[in-house]
Design a protein around this motif. Structure first.
Motif, PDB file in Angstrom:
ATOM      1  N   ALA A   1     -92.731   9.689 -12.707  1.00 36.70           N
ATOM      2  CA  ALA A   1     -92.681  10.914 -13.506  1.00 36.70           C
ATOM      3  C   ALA A   1     -93.978  11.113 -14.283  1.00 36.70           C
ATOM      4  O   ALA A   1     -94.509  12.230 -14.360  1.00 36.70           O
ATOM      5  CB  ALA A   1     -91.490  10.861 -14.463  1.00 36.70           C
ATOM      6  N   LEU A   2     -94.491  10.045 -14.860  1.00 29.96           N
ATOM      7  CA  LEU A   2     -95.749  10.150 -15.610  1.00 29.96           C
ATOM      8  C   LEU A   2     -96.906  10.512 -14.691  1.00 29.96           C
ATOM      9  O   LEU A   2     -97.756  11.348 -15.044  1.00 29.96           O
ATOM     10  CB  LEU A   2     -96.034   8.823 -16.325  1.00 29.96           C
ATOM     11  N   LEU A   3     -96.948   9.908 -13.511  1.00 31.95           N
ATOM     12  CA  LEU A   3     -98.048  10.179 -12.577  1.00 31.95           C
ATOM     13  C   LEU A   3     -98.037  11.616 -12.100  1.00 31.95           C
ATOM     14  O   LEU A   3     -99.074  12.300 -12.118  1.00 31.95           O
ATOM     15  CB  LEU A   3     -97.964   9.223 -11.390  1.00 31.95           C
ATOM     16  N   VAL A   4     -96.883  12.122 -11.657  1.00 29.60           N
ATOM     17  CA  VAL A   4     -96.858  13.466 -11.084  1.00 29.60           C
ATOM     18  C   VAL A   4     -97.000  14.531 -12.162  1.00 29.60           C
ATOM     19  O   VAL A   4     -97.670  15.548 -11.948  1.00 29.60           O
ATOM     20  CB  VAL A   4     -95.568  13.682 -10.257  1.00 29.60           C
ATOM     21  N   THR A   5     -96.394  14.317 -13.330  1.00 28.69           N
ATOM     22  CA  THR A   5     -96.526  15.304 -14.400  1.00 28.69           C
ATOM     23  C   THR A   5     -97.964  15.369 -14.894  1.00 28.69           C
ATOM     24  O   THR A   5     -98.536  16.460 -15.055  1.00 28.69           O
ATOM     25  CB  THR A   5     -95.576  14.970 -15.562  1.00 28.69           C
ATOM     26  N   GLY A   6     -98.563  14.206 -15.114  1.00 27.80           N
ATOM     27  CA  GLY A   6     -99.958  14.195 -15.540  1.00 27.80           C
ATOM     28  C   GLY A   6    -100.883  14.770 -14.484  1.00 27.80           C
ATOM     29  O   GLY A   6    -101.801  15.534 -14.792  1.00 27.80           O
TER      30      GLY A   6
END
Length: 541
Positions: free
Chosen positions: A248-253
């Motif tokens: 989630a952190l990777l794709v949102t960022g």
């Protein structure tokens, strides 16, 4: 939903026009075949009666209309907002960009949360946040307050948009009903673009810019009340099944950074250190996300969904089509105002025939044509009409007349009423019900990426052509018109690329002949396929 990019007047000819008004396509649909599967994690307790389902459709369509209006209505009021709150020229763009960063970056995550927590719960939470943030935006007394409120609107809009079509296709399981529902969604997107341009000017002139946000409050509260009644409760897989926090952190960022990079190309340029550096970083984050999904025990986006040619091809067509339609919805409107001298209200009225044409086709005939000929065939026909519509603009003279030079395009643009519902159905043809939320988020995300790509590429090249002609001493109107023609030509090329994907990449999809690979898992590969009315459906789990 599409992206809006603020482009400073001194740097680019395409300024303050919303991409979220560009043929806002309906989100994806979940396959009906998976709804009755005993292996489905999430299902509605019971299928509501026809009247309740129609009310639910009205709720979902209204939420989509609010999102489209929110994009197009803001641009008309930008000068008033700037003078009243004291925005700088650079800071004013964040009235638009803060919304787009939140909206585009959170769609995929919001879709997955709908699968885990329940789509109704996420939809209601998103709508409530959108309404609350609209109230804060309408009452804003400083630039920071308005930008923060717009970010909140983006978060709420992402949550409700990412799951709304998953709810719709779960309610409308019969293929022709589903096609009609997608037609309604296509109509709300097309109509909202033109209505927003007219309504924004009327509200700003008659009342004040505050009301472009305040109008969301009564509409949103009514929609929330109806949603509580009309949308049946559903049970998600639950957070205990696992949440891929790192993914989630990777794709949102990565998505937020990608959007931020693209919107900055209007001032920084494509080859600047800023653009290249941030673009590389965003690409690394997104690549890391896909690597994570291949190994995560509970992936945010199961990679099996990309093994479906319907999902992959439908998203590719969506991306190219939305990028191309920047040349129609925005560049044509700019031509009317900057070259032909139309005001904002007259421009909105001049664009209404296109919305009516799309609505007539989407609501009147698209479902029957999909049922008879298949979604892929209808998609191809719609793209051919759209190519013809933009090709006609290439012959438009500098001092054009509306009826002979623009009205034929407004009529042919009805192809969007065929292409949008067909692309939505195909884009989800290989998904299972328990993945409907995340695939819906994926479909909306590619729409955002397509919009960003279209805005950045078309506006930059068109502005470059205009600047070159102005330096050579050409008349400003001729220089602008020539720049717009570059955008029209690129739009045609993008639509031709979309047509090639539909013809060759989607061969067999939507006609019942594509292989069982759509499901992607070994335990479902041998299950019998079901096809109804041209919509290719994934095997049951």
């Amino acid at each position: 939903m599409a992206l809006q990019v603020d482009l400073p007047e001194k740097d680019c000819l395409l300024q303050n026009y919303p991409l979220r008004s560009v043929l806002s396509a309906p989100g994806p649909s979940a396959p009906s075949s998976s709804l009755s599967s005993p292996g489905v994690i999430m299902s509605f307790a019971s299928r509501p009666a026809g009247a309740s389902r129609r009310l639910a459709l009205a709720v979902i369509a209204t939420s989509a209309l609010m999102a489209v209006l929110d994009g197009s209505i803001v641009t008309v009021a930008m000068p008033s907002i700037q003078s009243h709150l004291g925005f700088s020229s650079a800071g004013l763009s964040w009235v638009v960009n803060s919304y787009q960063l939140a909206f585009g970056g959170l769609l995929l995550l919001a879709g997955r949360l709908g699968d885990l927590l329940g789509r109704k719960r996420v939809f209601l939470a998103g709508m409530a946040l959108f309404v609350a943030a609209s109230a804060v935006a309408g009452a804003a007394t400083s630039p920071a307050m308005l930008v923060a409120a717009r970010f909140g609107q983006g978060v709420g809009g992402a949550a409700s948009s990412a799951v709304s079509l998953g709810i719709l296709v779960t309610l409308f399981t019969e293929p022709r009903e589903r096609a009609k529902a997608l037609g309604v969604f296509a109509f709300t997107g097309a109509a909202g673009a033109s209505i927003g341009q007219v309504l924004g000017g009327v509200l700003t002139d008659a009342l004040s810019w505050h009301w472009i946000f305040m109008i969301n409050i009564p509409i949103g509260l009514a929609t929330l009340a109806a949603a509580v009644k009309a949308i049946p409760a559903d049970r998600g897989a639950g957070l205990r099944s696992g949440v891929d926090v790192l993914g989630a952190l990777l794709v949102t960022g990565g998505l937020m950074l990608a959007i931020y990079t693209v919107v900055g190309t209007a001032t920084a340029g494509w080859t600047s250190a800023r653009t290249l550096g941030l673009g590389t970083l965003s690409a690394l984050l997104i690549a890391g996300f896909f690597g994570r999904q291949a190994t995560a025990a509970a992936p945010l986006m199961p990679l099996r969904i990309l093994r479906s040619r319907g999902v992959a091809g439908g998203n590719a067509v969506q991306l190219l089509m939305i990028a191309a339609m920047f040349a129609f919805q925005i560049v044509v409107a700019l031509d009317m105002q900057k070259v032909l001298g139309y005001d904002a209200t007259r421009t909105g009225l001049a664009m209404l025939p296109a919305a009516v044409a799309i609505g007539a086709v989407a609501l009147g005939v698209s479902a029957r044509l999909i049922a008879r000929f298949g979604a892929r065939t209808v998609l191809v026909a719609g793209l051919v009409l759209l190519i013809g519509a933009l090709a006609l603009l290439l012959r438009m003279p500098t001092h054009a007349h509306y009826v002979p030079d623009l009205l034929p395009t407004m009529v042919l643009i009805a192809g969007g009423g065929l292409a949008m519902p067909a692309a939505a159905g195909l884009g989800m043809s290989g998904a299972r019900e328990q993945d409907a939320g995340v695939v819906s988020g994926l479909f909306n995300t590619t729409q955002q990426i397509g919009a960003a790509f279209g805005a950045a590429v078309l506006s930059t090249l068109a502005a470059g052509r205009t600047a070159h002609l102005l330096r050579a001493g050409h008349d400003p109107a001729d220089a602008l018109s020539s720049g717009y023609h570059v955008a029209f030509a690129i739009g045609v090329a993008l639509l031709v690329a979309a047509l090639l994907v539909a013809v060759f990449g989607l061969r067999g999809v939507g006609s019942g002949s594509d292989a069982p690979e759509a499901a992607g898992d070994a335990d479902t590969a041998e299950a019998p396929r079901q096809t109804t009315s041209g919509l290719d459906l994934a095997p049951t789990a």
